[in-house]
Motif scaffolding. Structure first.
Motif: not given
Length: 182
Positions: A148-151, A173-176
């Protein structure tokens, strides 16, 4: 060396014996000797590994066959003493414990299907089992786990009460996302 001698003595005496040996830093070999007819062996190996990020999920990779691709360049290839055949089939149970709710787990390996179950009341843990017994260990198993909250940044610490030690990992592991417009 002592474990190998104990294994060989047990085999020579006609007793069932098991041995897990470290071949290289990241390659282990399991030997099972004198398994009685109509009996089975349950081998439980627990380890922690880095997983590759793919989109909103991570890939769990379990190599089931050691080939030259796992040997460093210039190093001698790891010998394979068996053809990789599993007469009665391999049964595998993968338990994933994640830091947020698990949305899905699916096999990325062609021909290997998994069935998943979730313990009641804990959406952060899911168990995957192979739907069909694998008869040959010639294909690596890859499972994609989407949460649900991978980043979300996280820090996980595990305690081993048997040894009194701790292990920890920090994940960033941010989602940019970029705007295409100036």
């Amino acid at each position: 060396a002592e474990a190998r001698q104990t294994y060989e003595r047990a085999k020579a005496a006609g007793d069932s014996a098991q041995l897990l040996e470290k071949v290289t830093d990241d390659v282990f070999q399991m030997s099972v000797g004198n398994l009685k007819p109509w009996s089975s062996a349950v081998i439980r190996i627990t380890y922690v590994t880095d997983m590759e990020i793919e989109g909103d999920g991570v890939l769990f990779f379990l190599p089931t066959f050691v080939a030259p691709r796992y040997s460093p360049v210039g190093a001698e290839a790891v010998p394979c003493t068996a053809a990789g055949a599993v007469p009665d089939g391999l049964r595998l149970e993968l338990v994933a414990a994640m830091s947020s709710d698990i949305i899905s787990m699916e096999s990325q390996t062609e021909g290997l299907e998994i069935a998943t179950t979730e313990p009641l009341g804990n959406a952060r843990v899911r168990t995957a089992t192979l739907r069909n017994a694998v008869m040959s260990l010639d294909t690596d198993l890859v499972v994609k786990i989407v949460t649900k909250e991978p980043h979300t940044p996280r820090c996980i610490v595990e305690h081993n009460p048997a040894t009194g030690t701790y292990a920890g990992v920090v994940t960033l592991a941010p989602k940019i996302e970029f705007d295409d417009e100036p």
